[in-house]
Write an enzyme that holds these catalytic residues in place. Structure first.
Site, mmCIF file in Angstrom:
data_model
loop_
_atom_site.group_PDB
_atom_site.id
_atom_site.type_symbol
_atom_site.label_atom_id
_atom_site.label_comp_id
_atom_site.label_asym_id
_atom_site.label_seq_id
_atom_site.Cartn_x
_atom_site.Cartn_y
_atom_site.Cartn_z
ATOM 1 N N ARG A 29 0.846 -1.191 0.000
ATOM 2 C CA ARG A 29 0.000 0.000 0.000
ATOM 3 C C ARG A 29 0.880 1.239 0.000
ATOM 4 O O ARG A 29 1.858 1.325 0.750
ATOM 5 C CB ARG A 29 -0.911 0.023 1.236
ATOM 6 C CG ARG A 29 -2.123 -0.880 1.111
ATOM 7 C CD ARG A 29 -3.082 -0.401 0.005
ATOM 8 N NE ARG A 29 -4.238 -1.257 -0.182
ATOM 9 C CZ ARG A 29 -4.298 -2.278 -1.038
ATOM 10 N NH1 ARG A 29 -3.270 -2.591 -1.804
ATOM 11 N NH2 ARG A 29 -5.414 -2.982 -1.153
ATOM 12 N N GLU A 59 -4.603 7.087 -5.560
ATOM 13 C CA GLU A 59 -4.647 6.494 -6.911
ATOM 14 C C GLU A 59 -5.938 6.902 -7.606
ATOM 15 O O GLU A 59 -6.960 7.050 -6.915
ATOM 16 C CB GLU A 59 -4.547 4.967 -6.789
ATOM 17 C CG GLU A 59 -3.204 4.549 -6.186
ATOM 18 C CD GLU A 59 -3.059 3.034 -6.028
ATOM 19 O OE1 GLU A 59 -3.970 2.289 -6.433
ATOM 20 O OE2 GLU A 59 -2.027 2.607 -5.492
ATOM 21 N N HIS A 67 -0.335 0.121 -10.010
ATOM 22 C CA HIS A 67 -1.045 -0.854 -9.155
ATOM 23 C C HIS A 67 -1.414 -2.120 -9.945
ATOM 24 O O HIS A 67 -2.587 -2.484 -10.059
ATOM 25 C CB HIS A 67 -2.291 -0.218 -8.525
ATOM 26 C CG HIS A 67 -2.743 -0.930 -7.282
ATOM 27 N ND1 HIS A 67 -3.378 -0.294 -6.234
ATOM 28 C CD2 HIS A 67 -2.649 -2.232 -6.891
ATOM 29 C CE1 HIS A 67 -3.668 -1.165 -5.283
ATOM 30 N NE2 HIS A 67 -3.238 -2.360 -5.662
ATOM 31 N N LEU A 68 -0.365 -2.770 -10.462
ATOM 32 C CA LEU A 68 -0.578 -3.938 -11.333
ATOM 33 C C LEU A 68 -0.360 -5.282 -10.642
ATOM 34 O O LEU A 68 -0.529 -6.321 -11.271
ATOM 35 C CB LEU A 68 0.409 -3.875 -12.517
ATOM 36 C CG LEU A 68 0.189 -2.804 -13.580
ATOM 37 C CD1 LEU A 68 1.225 -2.954 -14.700
ATOM 38 C CD2 LEU A 68 -1.215 -2.921 -14.172
HETATM 39 C C1 MLT Z 1 -5.410 -6.097 -3.121
HETATM 40 O O1 MLT Z 1 -5.483 -5.548 -2.039
HETATM 41 O O2 MLT Z 1 -5.965 -7.172 -3.320
HETATM 42 C C2 MLT Z 1 -4.641 -5.494 -4.249
HETATM 43 O O3 MLT Z 1 -4.200 -4.244 -3.987
HETATM 44 C C3 MLT Z 1 -5.235 -5.715 -5.571
HETATM 45 C C4 MLT Z 1 -6.283 -4.825 -6.108
HETATM 46 O O4 MLT Z 1 -7.419 -4.858 -5.712
HETATM 47 O O5 MLT Z 1 -6.024 -4.073 -7.031
#
Ligand code: MLT
Length: 343
Positions: free
Chosen positions: A230, A259, A277-278
């Site tokens: 995060r 974001e 955020h990939l």
């Molecule tokens: C998550 O917390 O699962 C990840 O950050 C993935 C997302 O939802 O983009």
């Protein structure tokens, strides 16, 4: 038949599962005001990380029974407000473990070998072999902050690359760590000893900003930092300054304090490799996350206990035996977050 609102894109597999029995409306990119209107007549709301599910939205969802987060982190859902209104929050904690571990490792290789910089430079018509010289991973020390499912997968990949692995996680026993070939350390020791640090902890009020200016100042000179957890775990201006001064040699960043992060200061530095955020954006992880949350939405709408409830007090007494292990996991996670913040 219930009405289900899907407010972020999720995989078709999950949508199909829900559509067989219920009315499904997919509306993405809604503002808070638009969501307040859209949730008025729905029983279930499904999101990924983009939509902020605020107390105002939950308040407006008079018929809401479940909020499903197709992923791990629930920091974009006001879980307290949901609990207060008896709305169950569920997530998909197992869906993206491998995808996220692979992405964090990919960022580490990209940072170590200047791969994105090499691509941009060559595509711009330059041939800069000396300028873009990198470092090997073999023989280096990797510090893993948060040795949960994802952290442990990154650690096992690091060992295959002949790295020494150290970790900070107060709830992993020395025995388990040594079985994994990992030395447990304090957070300060991890930052003092590691050549690379990778973050794999949740965002809570206690962990917000844990990678602060002070912590970076105490880190080993030349450290490289990877974050696919995060964005708000890191003081972004402090990281930028530390990279600029050369104290931090580079960083690989997939997540940002806000974001979409277009224009974020970390996206502007040459020695910071960034992705939008990939980490969980693979076919496999998205299929799993969508199916995991869809099944749980059906569970709740049909009166069964869900597999991964986040706010357990809303689940009825009959279901408690089934979810007891998750209650314990939530308590442990809370204690870990506190310990991480205390360093
Ligand atoms: C998550 O917390 O699962 C990840 O950050 C993935 C997302 O939802 O983009």
């Amino acid at each position: 038949m219930a009405k289900i609102l899907i407010a972020d894109s999720i995989a078709k597999e999950g949508i199909d599962l829900l559509s067989r029995q219920h009315e499904v409306v997919v509306k993405t990119g809604l503002s808070e005001d638009a969501l307040v209107e859209a949730v008025a007549d729905v029983q279930a709301l499904v999101v990924r990380s983009q939509t902020q599910v605020t107390a105002r939205i939950i308040e407006a969802g008079q018929h809401l029974e479940v909020i499903a987060r197709a992923g791990v982190g629930v920091d974009n859902v006001d879980v307290e407000a949901a609990t207060a209104r008896g709305v169950v929050v569920v997530n998909a904690p197992l869906a993206n473990t491998i995808s996220t571990a692979e992405h964090a490792f990919g960022l580490m290789l990209a940072v170590a070998r200047n791969i994105p910089q090499g691509q941009s430079s060559l595509k711009a018509g330059k041939w800069e072999r000396s300028k873009l010289q990198g470092v090997e991973l073999a023989g280096k020390t990797l510090g893993v902050v948060g040795l949960g499912r994802i952290g442990a997968e990154v650690a096992s990949r690091a060992r295959a690359f002949q790295m020494r692995v150290i970790a900070f996680d107060p709830f992993v026993s020395m025995e388990r760590a040594s079985a994994l070939g990992i030395e447990m350390k304090s957070l300060d020791e991890v930052f003092a000893e590691a050549d690379f640090v990778t973050l794999h902890t949740t965002l809570t009020p206690e962990t917000r900003g844990m990678i602060s200016k002070e912590r970076l100042a105490k880190a080993r000179k030349g450290i490289r930092i990877i974050n696919a957890a995060r964005g708000a775990l890191i003081d972004e201006q402090a990281l930028y300054d530390a990279v600029e001064s050369g104290h931090v040699a580079g960083a690989g960043i997939d997540v940002f304090s806000e974001e979409p992060a277009v224009g974020n200061i970390l996206t502007t530095h040459d020695r910071i490799v960034v992705t939008p955020h990939l980490a969980a954006s693979t076919n496999e992880a998205q299929d799993r996350a969508a199916v995991d949350v869809a099944e749980q939405v059906l569970d709740i709408l049909e009166g069964r206990a869900p597999r991964f409830p986040v706010n357990v007090p809303t689940v009825n007494a009959e279901s408690m035996a089934i979810i007891a292990p998750y209650i314990e996991a939530a308590r442990v996670a809370g204690r870990v977050a506190m310990q991480l913040a205390q360093g």
